[in-house]
Design an enzyme around this catalytic site. Structure first.
Site, PDB file in Angstrom:
ATOM      1  N   GLY A  37     -29.652 -12.460  55.569  1.00 52.46           N
ATOM      2  CA  GLY A  37     -28.550 -12.562  54.626  1.00 52.46           C
ATOM      3  C   GLY A  37     -28.994 -12.689  53.183  1.00 52.46           C
ATOM      4  O   GLY A  37     -30.183 -12.827  52.869  1.00 52.46           O
ATOM      5  N   HIS A  38     -28.003 -12.661  52.295  1.00 59.08           N
ATOM      6  CA  HIS A  38     -28.292 -12.672  50.855  1.00 59.08           C
ATOM      7  C   HIS A  38     -28.923 -13.995  50.425  1.00 59.08           C
ATOM      8  O   HIS A  38     -28.538 -15.065  50.860  1.00 59.08           O
ATOM      9  CB  HIS A  38     -27.032 -12.367  50.037  1.00 59.08           C
TER      10      HIS A  38
END
EC number: 2.3.1.191
Length: 346
Positions: A252-253
């Site tokens: 994920g970011h």
């Protein structure tokens, strides 16, 4: 069996040549006859002209019956073996096997220094020396690709991306908003640098948060097939040197993965979590967002991590707990099921 359609056997190799090649990672054995070794095979299939290896003790029984002329074994191996098989002791027998593969085999497929006619390369892109750019590759403006790199068919390299030297990007890879170091391998179908899963909810509507971070990948990293690595929302997504990430992993970011960590297939790491150096996440492990996983942590397969973990811990289960607690819970659960079943029968 190794297919000659894809790999060229460089043998036969003399046993003494093999020992010389591996001399710095093995204990050279005494040999009575310098025979020619034609191939590398598993213990069960090896012939008197083959060499084999043993790294998993589960297969040590096959050493008694193998026909292999020689076998690489762990340094501390003292078990029984065919007396006709020369044992070559190594500190890390699996590592020695990997080196031996390089000594015996090379891929038939080659990559000449060439840009294929069907590739689309922007005028402002910088392509290093001795690079191969495959069919239908798209390279946008201001991309920089280092010397001796390979970009295989159908891959997309978005505007401003930097790829270091000696990279190998396999087929149908998409890379945007990313800076990549040297000696990086990215396997087919990987997607890197797309928006992360970031939304703000206002009055029942989910509003997209514009992601202004990037992805930074260090040196000597391998990234598996069909992996997805989101770019950061504000902080960058970072994968440090020497990491190995298996197929079908979601990162994920804003995630940071420390040097030398290994992440096995189908694991998922939610946004803004930090994985320390030399961690190991088993298959299908889930890491919740905004967590700190300490250096050297190991998480058993399918573990669900919902809180911070101190360095050096081994955990398992969902929610993840210390590994011995997880084993105790599993035993207690089995006992409860047995007790419940016996009561139902009554």
């Amino acid at each position: 069996m190794v297919s000659s359609n894809f790999y060229k056997n460089l043998g036969p190799r003399k046993l003494t040549a093999i020992i010389d090649f591996l001399h710095d990672i093995i204990e050279p054995p005494k040999i009575h006859e310098d025979i020619a070794i034609h191939d590398i095979k598993i213990l069960q299939e090896a012939s008197p002209n083959d060499i084999s290896f043993l790294s998993n003790p589960k297969y040590s029984e096959f050493l008694k019956t193998t026909k292999a002329a020689a076998c690489i074994v762990p340094k501390n191996f003292t078990g029984e073996a065919n007396p006709n098989t020369v044992l070559i002791h190594a500190e890390n027998s699996y590592f020695a096997y990997g080196k031996l593969i390089d000594f015996f085999y090379t891929p038939i497929k080659s990559y000449p220094a060439k840009i294929m006619k069907s590739a689309i390369v922007a005028d402002s892109a910088t392509i290093g020396k001795n690079c191969y750019i495959g069919h239908n590759v798209v390279i946008e403006d201001d991309v920089i690709i280092g010397d001796n790199s390979i970009i295989e068919a159908g891959s997309f390299i978005g505007r401003g991306v930097t790829i270091g030297r000696n990279a190998r990007i396999e087929q149908h890879v998409s890379i945007n908003y990313t800076i990549i170091g040297d000696e990086v391998v990215i396997l087919a179908g990987a997607k890197i640098g797309q928006d992360g899963f970031g939304f703000s909810t206002e009055k029942g509507v989910h509003h997209k948060i514009f992601h202004i971070g990037i992805v930074k990948i260090g040196n000597n990293v391998e990234i598996g097939s069909n992996i997805t690595i989101d770019r950061g929302s504000l902080q960058d997504t970072i994968i440090e040197d020497l990491c190995r990430i298996d197929n079908l992993v979601q990162i994920g970011h804003g995630v940071k993965i420390g040097k030398g960590s290994i992440i096995v297939a189908q694991a998922g790491i939610a946004g803004s979590s930090t994985i320390g150096k030399y961690c190991a996440l088993g298959g299908q492990v889930g890491i919740a967002g905004h967590l700190n996983i300490g250096d050297g942590t190991q998480v058993a397969a399918q573990g669900g991590v919902a809180q911070n973990i101190e360095a050096g811990k081994i955990v398992g289960g969902s929610p993840a707990v210390p590994i011995m607690d997880w084993h105790r819970q599993s035993i207690i659960m089995k006992q409860l099921v047995k007790t419940s079943n016996s009561k139902l029968k009554k």
